[in-house]
Design a protein around this motif. Structure first.
Motif, PDB file in Angstrom:
ATOM      1  N   GLY A 199     -52.561  85.083 106.402  1.00 58.00           N
ATOM      2  CA  GLY A 199     -52.752  86.528 106.384  1.00 58.00           C
ATOM      3  C   GLY A 199     -53.360  87.001 105.076  1.00 58.00           C
ATOM      4  O   GLY A 199     -54.257  87.857 105.056  1.00 58.00           O
ATOM      5  N   TYR A 200     -52.888  86.475 103.979  1.00 56.80           N
ATOM      6  CA  TYR A 200     -53.409  86.874 102.670  1.00 56.80           C
ATOM      7  C   TYR A 200     -54.866  86.452 102.490  1.00 56.80           C
ATOM      8  O   TYR A 200     -55.707  87.254 102.039  1.00 56.80           O
ATOM      9  N   LEU A 201     -55.206  85.225 102.859  1.00 56.65           N
ATOM     10  CA  LEU A 201     -56.572  84.759 102.660  1.00 56.65           C
ATOM     11  C   LEU A 201     -57.556  85.440 103.607  1.00 56.65           C
ATOM     12  O   LEU A 201     -58.730  85.610 103.276  1.00 56.65           O
ATOM     13  N   ARG A 202     -57.090  85.851 104.778  1.00 57.39           N
ATOM     14  CA  ARG A 202     -57.985  86.566 105.703  1.00 57.39           C
ATOM     15  C   ARG A 202     -58.269  87.992 105.253  1.00 57.39           C
ATOM     16  O   ARG A 202     -59.374  88.499 105.420  1.00 57.39           O
ATOM     17  N   THR A 203     -57.260  88.626 104.672  1.00 57.18           N
ATOM     18  CA  THR A 203     -57.398  90.045 104.378  1.00 57.18           C
ATOM     19  C   THR A 203     -57.651  90.334 102.902  1.00 57.18           C
ATOM     20  O   THR A 203     -58.181  91.406 102.560  1.00 57.18           O
ATOM     21  N   GLY A 204     -57.217  89.419 102.030  1.00 56.97           N
ATOM     22  CA  GLY A 204     -57.285  89.692 100.607  1.00 56.97           C
ATOM     23  C   GLY A 204     -56.254  90.693 100.139  1.00 56.97           C
ATOM     24  O   GLY A 204     -56.261  91.121  98.973  1.00 56.97           O
ATOM     25  N   ASP A 205     -55.330  91.058 101.006  1.00 53.22           N
ATOM     26  CA  ASP A 205     -54.307  92.061 100.710  1.00 53.22           C
ATOM     27  C   ASP A 205     -53.078  91.362 100.116  1.00 53.22           C
ATOM     28  O   ASP A 205     -52.328  90.691 100.830  1.00 53.22           O
ATOM     29  N   ALA A 206     -52.864  91.526  98.816  1.00 55.88           N
ATOM     30  CA  ALA A 206     -51.763  90.843  98.146  1.00 55.88           C
ATOM     31  C   ALA A 206     -50.397  91.304  98.636  1.00 55.88           C
ATOM     32  O   ALA A 206     -49.402  90.592  98.462  1.00 55.88           O
TER      33      ALA A 206
END
Length: 374
Positions: free
Chosen positions: A292-299
């Motif tokens: 999820g983090y790598l797909r969205t860049g949302d920390a």
């Protein structure tokens, strides 16, 4: 590359496979040159793991239903018998090779003989291999994790140290059983154990290193000479050992540069010191959060991998861990086993040894990513 996984144990390989199945590019590195070397776990899988995960049956010994709890005198043990197979002992070199094969089939690249040295200038430095560029690092490098320190995450501070002998036994000479000895003279703060599955016997001790004044290897040899349920070796004896984190899941497990799984994350029951079940469960949550983090860049996605939330079931286990640590005299240990002969004591022991709950309770704090669109 998307993810570098440091450590090719069960947690590292399982996490790597799950990430590759989510279409991420993954490299696993491990300082060992063979997955059959440096094994530190007894390889005991509990019933809830066997029910929830697809483990290769041909690499698991027969089911173990009987647990015998011994006082320091070794006399009159408390026998607990389940009506289900509660434990199976695995061929851990075979389990690791199986996990490696599954990871590689999913697209994971694996490089052995490469030690993690740290990050510099946007790349990860490795001893024994060329530097690699990775968007994210997963630390699966054990109880004394170098990755955890490098990323500024929490580190394990409460550790037992264990040692074990493993040897083949003559088929049909023993009935599968799990023998546990509470004796602070040979295992201060924990226990000595003998478990066999009719094919191999595992004889081990673990305890707080500061209290094992004679040294863990000496205490192991002493225990192996007169441990209960012992069967004579019919082949070579293998030695295993290493640190065991028992402070529970660490609070700060993730940052934008990476996260921790397995022993590095403290994913070991504070009470029983069992780590195979929690390492598999936490690896699934870690793979979801990483994806999820790598797909969205949302920390903010990383907040779902929160050790503080996963510690919700700790209180009872940590209280019993402190009680274990307080059993510093044989007389107290003798009395503790005596208390287990009462109905309440037997109920509590059976709940600990045959319980249906998982640790940590990942399902209660789960996070799911949307599937990749075709």
């Amino acid at each position: 590359m998307d993810v570098l996984v440091v450590g090719a144990g069960l947690a590292g390989l399982h996490t790597a496979r799950l990430l590759a199945e989510r279409d991420l590019s993954v490299l696993v590195v491990d300082r060992r040159r063979s997955l059959s070397s440096g094994i530190r776990t007894t390889g005991i899988f509990v019933r809830r793991t066997l029910e929830d995960f697809d483990l290769p049956g041909h690499l698991l010994g027969p089911g173990v239903r009987d647990v015998l709890l011994y006082p320091p005198s070794r006399r009159d043990p408390v026998r607990l018998t389940s009506d289900r197979d509660e434990y199976r002992v695995a061929d851990m070199p075979g389990i690791y090779e199986h996990a490696r094969g599954e990871a590689e089939s999913a697209g994971v690249r694996i490089r052995l003989g490469a030690r993690y040295l740290g990050r510099s200038g946007g790349v990860v430095l490795l001893e024994g291999a060329e530097p690699v560029a990775a968007r994210f690092v997963v630390g699966a490098d054990g109880a004394r994790s170098t990755v955890a320190r490098d990323l500024g995450l929490d580190v394990n501070r409460r550790l037992l140290v264990g040692a074990e002998l493993v040897h083949p036994i003559a088929s049909g000479t023993t009935a599968p059983a799990f023998h546990c000895v509470l004796d602070p003279r040979i295992a201060p703060g924990y226990l000595g154990w003998v478990i066999d599955d009719g094919h191999h016997a595992h004889v081990g001790v673990a305890g707080y290193p500061g209290a094992m004044r004679a040294g863990v290897r000496h205490l192991l040899d002493e225990f192996a000479a007169d441990g209960p349920g012992r069967a004579a070796p019919v082949g070579p004896v293998e030695r295993r050992g290493g640190p065991i984190p028992v402070g529970g899941v660490l609070r700060r497990l993730a940052c934008p540069a990476g996260l921790l799984v397995g022993d590095a994350a403290g994913a070991v029951s504070p009470l029983t010191a069992g780590g195979l079940d929690p390492c598999l469960r936490m690896s699934e949550l870690a793979a979801d959060v990483t994806t999820g983090y790598l797909r969205t860049g949302d920390a903010s996605v990383l907040r779902h991998y929160d050790g503080g939330a996963l510690r919700a079931r700790f209180r009872g286990r940590l209280a019993l861990r402190r009680a274990f640590a307080g059993l510093r005299s044989p007389a107290f240990a003798e009395a503790a086993v005596g208390a287990m002969r009462t109905p309440a004591g037997r109920w509590l022991a059976a709940r600990v040894l045959f319980g249906d709950g998982s640790f940590p309770d990942v399902d209660a704090h789960g996070y799911s990513v949307a599937p990749v669109a075709d």
